[in-house]
Design a protein around this motif. Structure first.
Motif, PDB file in Angstrom:
ATOM      1  N   TRP A 106       0.840  -1.199   0.000  1.00 27.85           N
ATOM      2  CA  TRP A 106       0.000   0.000   0.000  1.00 27.85           C
ATOM      3  C   TRP A 106       0.878   1.252   0.000  1.00 27.85           C
ATOM      4  O   TRP A 106       0.626   2.205  -0.750  1.00 27.85           O
ATOM      5  N   ILE A 107       1.909   1.260   0.827  1.00 28.70           N
ATOM      6  CA  ILE A 107       2.802   2.418   0.895  1.00 28.70           C
ATOM      7  C   ILE A 107       3.457   2.681  -0.465  1.00 28.70           C
ATOM      8  O   ILE A 107       3.512   3.822  -0.936  1.00 28.70           O
ATOM      9  N   VAL A 108       3.941   1.628  -1.089  1.00 29.35           N
ATOM     10  CA  VAL A 108       4.583   1.768  -2.397  1.00 29.35           C
ATOM     11  C   VAL A 108       3.587   2.295  -3.428  1.00 29.35           C
ATOM     12  O   VAL A 108       3.895   3.186  -4.229  1.00 29.35           O
ATOM     13  N   GLN A 109       2.375   1.767  -3.416  1.00 29.80           N
ATOM     14  CA  GLN A 109       1.382   2.164  -4.415  1.00 29.80           C
ATOM     15  C   GLN A 109       0.969   3.618  -4.277  1.00 29.80           C
ATOM     16  O   GLN A 109       0.601   4.253  -5.271  1.00 29.80           O
ATOM     17  N   LEU A 110       1.053   4.170  -3.092  1.00 28.69           N
ATOM     18  CA  LEU A 110       0.735   5.584  -2.932  1.00 28.69           C
ATOM     19  C   LEU A 110       1.776   6.455  -3.636  1.00 28.69           C
ATOM     20  O   LEU A 110       1.444   7.498  -4.212  1.00 28.69           O
ATOM     21  N   SER A 111       3.026   6.019  -3.621  1.00 31.84           N
ATOM     22  CA  SER A 111       4.056   6.736  -4.379  1.00 31.84           C
ATOM     23  C   SER A 111       3.808   6.592  -5.873  1.00 31.84           C
ATOM     24  O   SER A 111       3.943   7.563  -6.637  1.00 31.84           O
ATOM     25  N   VAL A 112       3.433   5.394  -6.295  1.00 32.86           N
ATOM     26  CA  VAL A 112       3.128   5.162  -7.708  1.00 32.86           C
ATOM     27  C   VAL A 112       1.938   6.009  -8.138  1.00 32.86           C
ATOM     28  O   VAL A 112       1.913   6.565  -9.255  1.00 32.86           O
ATOM     29  N   LEU A 113       0.951   6.138  -7.265  1.00 31.05           N
ATOM     30  CA  LEU A 113      -0.233   6.942  -7.576  1.00 31.05           C
ATOM     31  C   LEU A 113       0.157   8.393  -7.868  1.00 31.05           C
ATOM     32  O   LEU A 113      -0.334   8.994  -8.836  1.00 31.05           O
ATOM     33  N   SER A 114       1.031   8.952  -7.056  1.00 26.50           N
ATOM     34  CA  SER A 114       1.485  10.330  -7.275  1.00 26.50           C
ATOM     35  C   SER A 114       2.194  10.468  -8.618  1.00 26.50           C
ATOM     36  O   SER A 114       2.018  11.457  -9.333  1.00 26.50           O
ATOM     37  N   GLN A 115       3.005   9.472  -8.966  1.00 21.47           N
ATOM     38  CA  GLN A 115       3.749   9.517 -10.224  1.00 21.47           C
ATOM     39  C   GLN A 115       2.837   9.299 -11.427  1.00 21.47           C
ATOM     40  O   GLN A 115       3.034   9.905 -12.481  1.00 21.47           O
ATOM     41  N   ARG A 116       1.830   8.440 -11.245  1.00 24.63           N
ATOM     42  CA  ARG A 116       0.931   8.108 -12.356  1.00 24.63           C
ATOM     43  C   ARG A 116      -0.007   9.261 -12.700  1.00 24.63           C
ATOM     44  O   ARG A 116      -0.368   9.460 -13.863  1.00 24.63           O
ATOM     45  N   PHE A 117      -0.399  10.027 -11.686  1.00 25.05           N
ATOM     46  CA  PHE A 117      -1.337  11.136 -11.907  1.00 25.05           C
ATOM     47  C   PHE A 117      -0.772  12.432 -11.313  1.00 25.05           C
ATOM     48  O   PHE A 117      -1.317  12.988 -10.358  1.00 25.05           O
ATOM     49  N   PRO A 118       0.320  12.943 -11.885  1.00 32.01           N
ATOM     50  CA  PRO A 118       0.974  14.118 -11.298  1.00 32.01           C
ATOM     51  C   PRO A 118       0.142  15.387 -11.398  1.00 32.01           C
ATOM     52  O   PRO A 118       0.375  16.338 -10.641  1.00 32.01           O
ATOM     53  N   ASN A 119      -0.815  15.411 -12.319  1.00 34.55           N
ATOM     54  CA  ASN A 119      -1.618  16.621 -12.498  1.00 34.55           C
ATOM     55  C   ASN A 119      -2.932  16.601 -11.717  1.00 34.55           C
ATOM     56  O   ASN A 119      -3.734  17.534 -11.826  1.00 34.55           O
ATOM     57  N   ALA A 120      -3.157  15.545 -10.948  1.00 34.01           N
ATOM     58  CA  ALA A 120      -4.406  15.469 -10.176  1.00 34.01           C
ATOM     59  C   ALA A 120      -4.490  16.643  -9.205  1.00 34.01           C
ATOM     60  O   ALA A 120      -3.519  16.966  -8.516  1.00 34.01           O
ATOM     61  N   ARG A 121      -5.643  17.265  -9.166  1.00 32.04           N
ATOM     62  CA  ARG A 121      -5.844  18.413  -8.285  1.00 32.04           C
ATOM     63  C   ARG A 121      -6.651  18.049  -7.047  1.00 32.04           C
ATOM     64  O   ARG A 121      -6.324  18.474  -5.934  1.00 32.04           O
ATOM     65  N   THR A 122      -7.721  17.256  -7.248  1.00 29.74           N
ATOM     66  CA  THR A 122      -8.620  16.937  -6.143  1.00 29.74           C
ATOM     67  C   THR A 122      -8.825  15.430  -6.063  1.00 29.74           C
ATOM     68  O   THR A 122      -9.045  14.774  -7.081  1.00 29.74           O
ATOM     69  N   ILE A 123      -8.755  14.899  -4.848  1.00 32.48           N
ATOM     70  CA  ILE A 123      -9.084  13.498  -4.613  1.00 32.48           C
ATOM     71  C   ILE A 123     -10.486  13.405  -4.037  1.00 32.48           C
ATOM     72  O   ILE A 123     -10.855  14.162  -3.117  1.00 32.48           O
ATOM     73  N   TYR A 124     -11.255  12.470  -4.590  1.00 28.53           N
ATOM     74  CA  TYR A 124     -12.583  12.146  -4.085  1.00 28.53           C
ATOM     75  C   TYR A 124     -12.478  10.756  -3.448  1.00 28.53           C
ATOM     76  O   TYR A 124     -12.534   9.741  -4.130  1.00 28.53           O
ATOM     77  N   PRO A 125     -12.305  10.725  -2.113  1.00 33.22           N
ATOM     78  CA  PRO A 125     -12.014   9.453  -1.447  1.00 33.22           C
ATOM     79  C   PRO A 125     -13.278   8.659  -1.118  1.00 33.22           C
ATOM     80  O   PRO A 125     -14.396   9.186  -1.159  1.00 33.22           O
TER      81      PRO A 125
END
Length: 342
Positions: A226-245
């Motif tokens: 999970w920790i690793v995937q959160l870093s991947v998430l940032s790299q995969r979507f660098p232009n994301a502005r808002t998260i809808y959790p």
């Protein structure tokens, strides 16, 4: 797994200092943030949503996105009564028909209300990843079985069929004129979580991969992944502005990812430090870890039916140790912590 004695001792020292501050300030690790969360969720542009305060101090989000002629729903709540409240909010905000319903991951608080939405839109596409479809169909984690015991007729005995199964190759969708990038991450908070990105709105729907001020549930046991995937998430979507959790209010993407990752890293490091110090995680260690986390992240809610965060953190430690094979399986079975009192 364990880094060094100096690193471990440093975190134990941090824990001691934080607990001392908490004690002097009168902080109770078992206390929960007060106040209702049910209500409309503010979205940008074509995005709206509703948070339902469900059973057991559990706040759950459903979103809908306006397309060219209809709506795309993201996640379907837990109980049938929860879904009915979210559907009423949807109808109050828009008279457009539901064209598609997407389930982000196979946890029952996100798919249990699916019959309500399909009943209101029988011709809508129901969309989920292959791992989610498989888990829902075969009840691999026993979620449906347990919820039928917990909620009786307020949880569906059968689920509507998923009409569109997302494979690894299905990374770009167009639904009712809305362009969506879909990426499924395996092995995190759930067996698989499908993240949805709307590039035009720079909006990222994360299921429970990223939540907002909600104590994570580590039943799956894959803390490191999970920790690793959160870093991947940032790299995969660098232009994301808002998260809808899936849980908690929408917020700035980078801040929510960093906070979620910071919580998980701190939990990991405190558990590792206790293992290095004592060769096990003692009852005193568990209390110390709970106090440190609730002090470091004071405004976070409990979730998953736990009465308070301290109880959930204690169970999370058990699940982490199981995932690391430091502790044998069995004591972390979800049925062991089910509390049917609402």
């Amino acid at each position: 797994m364990i880094r060094s004695l100096g690193y471990a001792t440093w975190f134990l020292l941090l824990a001691f200092v934080s607990m001392s501050v908490a004690a002097s300030a009168g902080v109770d690790p078992s206390a929960e943030p007060l106040g209702e969360t049910e209500g409309d969720l503010r979205g940008e542009g074509p995005i709206s949503g509703y948070a339902v305060d469900s059973a057991r101090n559990h706040s759950i989000n459903t979103y809908w996105i306006e397309g060219s002629t209809g709506l795309i729903v993201v996640d379907a709540q837990w109980r049938l009564s929860d879904a009915s409240r979210a559907l009423q909010a949807l109808k109050s905000s828009s008279d457009r028909p539901i064209k598609a319903i997407i389930i982000t991951h196979p946890h029952s608080d996100h798919f249990g209300g699916l019959p309500v939405f399909v009943g209101a839109a029988p011709h809508a596409e129901v969309i989920a990843s292959l791992p989610t479809v498989r888990s829902m169909a075969h009840d691999e984690q026993g979620f449906r079985k347990n919820r039928l015991v917990d909620f009786g007729p307020d949880f569906p005995a059968a689920l509507p069929r998923v009409t569109r199964v997302l494979t690894e190759a299905d990374t770009s969708l167009t639904l009712d004129g809305v362009t969506i990038e879909a990426v499924t991450f395996r092995g995190n908070e759930a067996p698989a979580t499908t993240v949805l990105y709307l590039p035009e709105q720079r909006a990222l729907f994360t299921g429970d991969l990223v939540n907002h001020r909600t104590t994570p549930v580590l039943y799956q046991g894959d803390l490191d992944g999970w920790i690793v995937q959160l870093s991947v998430l940032s790299q995969r979507f660098p232009n994301a502005r808002t998260i809808y959790p899936g849980h908690g209010a929408p917020g700035p993407a980078r801040a929510l990812i960093d906070e979620q990752r910071g919580y998980l890293i701190l939990l990991r490091d405190l558990v590792e430090a206790a293992l290095l110090e004592n060769g096990e995680v003692t009852e005193a260690d568990r209390k110390d870890i709970a106090c440190h986390l609730t002090t470091s992240f004071p405004a976070w809610r409990t979730s998953a039916g736990f009465a308070n965060r301290a109880a959930l953190i204690d169970q999370n430690i058990t699940w982490v140790l199981q995932g690391w094979r430091v502790q044998t399986a069995g004591s972390g079975d979800p049925i062991d912590f089910r509390d049917t009192d609402e």
